[in-house]
Design a protein around this motif. Sequence first.
Motif, short mmCIF file in Angstrom:
data_model
loop_
_atom_site.label_atom_id
_atom_site.label_comp_id
_atom_site.label_asym_id
_atom_site.label_seq_id
_atom_site.Cartn_x
_atom_site.Cartn_y
_atom_site.Cartn_z
N LEU A 110 5.03 4.32 -3.38
CA LEU A 110 4.64 5.81 -3.77
C LEU A 110 3.06 5.65 -4.38
N ARG A 111 2.63 4.38 -4.20
CA ARG A 111 1.09 4.25 -4.49
C ARG A 111 0.72 2.82 -3.91
N ASN A 112 -0.42 2.65 -4.19
CA ASN A 112 -1.06 1.17 -3.95
C ASN A 112 -0.14 0.29 -5.12
N LYS A 147 0.87 -1.28 -0.02
CA LYS A 147 0.09 0.09 -0.12
C LYS A 147 0.83 1.34 0.09
N LYS A 148 0.14 2.50 -0.34
CA LYS A 148 1.00 3.71 -0.46
C LYS A 148 1.51 3.96 0.90
#
Length: 419
Positions: free
Chosen positions: A395-397, A371-372
């Motif tokens: 940096l993101r999911n 996950k982020k």
Amino acid sequence: MGRPKPVFLVDYSCHLPPPHLKITIPRIIDHINKVREAHPSCYELTEEASSDFLVKIIERSGLGDETYIPEAVLKIPPQQTMAAAREETEQVIFDAIDNLLANTKVSTRDIGIIIVNSSLFNPTPSLSAMVVNKYKLRSNIKSFSLGGMGCSAGIIAIDLAKDLLQVHKNTYALVVSTENLTRNLYIGNNRSMLITNCLFRVGGAAILLSNKSADRRRSKYKLVHTVRTHTGADDKSFRCVQQEDDNKGKTGVTLTKDITSVASRTITKNIATLGPLVLPLSEKFRFFMTYMRKKFIDSKIKHYVPDFKRAIDHFCIHAGGRALIDELEKNLGLSPIDVEASRSTLHRFGNTSSSSIWYELAYTEAKGRMKKGNKAWQIALGSGFKCNSAVWVALRNVEPSVNSPWEHCIAKYPVKLDL
């Protein structure tokens, strides 16, 4: 202006060998017996180093029935020629890079740095030159081939790329981690050298790094820390993993009895350096207070082992073998789910040397757990003796990339192993 430039991991790709190279444990044993019968000189196993020893090691290794070995090794007798070794390495490297380029849509002309690490197979021209030739990379590319640095060389390559990306602006760095089995299959009767035959399997990974600020939005991770620990100044550390000839002149990699104590000491030093960089203040305080009590009040007090799970969300421990994973699970106070990626990678792909930590990261993504804001810790050991760590932040999911090595088998994992 004085801050280090951020290094982004745009994407990476792990090689998935073709199905016909898949081998079960019974087939491995049967293959060894056939080779011994047809060509006794290939496996001159004495009573001391019998096939029973190999069976015992393989059964306890944590490897499953779907790992891969090179086509040249499957032949009777095994073909250990330079041409066969090149064919294996080209298949692994080119497949991983092709998939990476297809997923990222990056032009090869935009790649300014190429680093290839392979510990035991280092032909001339170099492996990095092989990549330059295949993909027609530009003439001013910064090209490096790292050899003889063991299973932790993947993180060394990442650390080198990180440093180069601080100097060369607006460019991509392509890092390739692999190992070659065809040329390095041991065919003697030394037990300490036979162990590597039981654990190592075909594998490789290609990683694309960038220092372009515009790539942040599409990148999977940002590199947070790299920590390298080298204890080679000590003779036991230097010699505990060594390529050499046996008493009959056959080359193999020796693992000495000192490897366990050497690995433990080197890991401890690496963790002691990494801890202050990632741990929350409360954990640092507890560690400091225990250290002071042990030094000035009671030397028998046990060292406080920081709770790294308060700083790290996902652990990618090099799949060097079941014993290594067990030791780090115990020493770091990890739970079964924390080492699930490592155990599953060992079972499905075996020890793929420096690329194993990328199969583990891909496993975490395939399970939908990244996950982020999550932090992933890659830790690997290698000859020399070295322990190296890399910490990434999502940096993101993160979703699994196209053609992930786990794409068709993730539902079967984790598997329950007989201890």
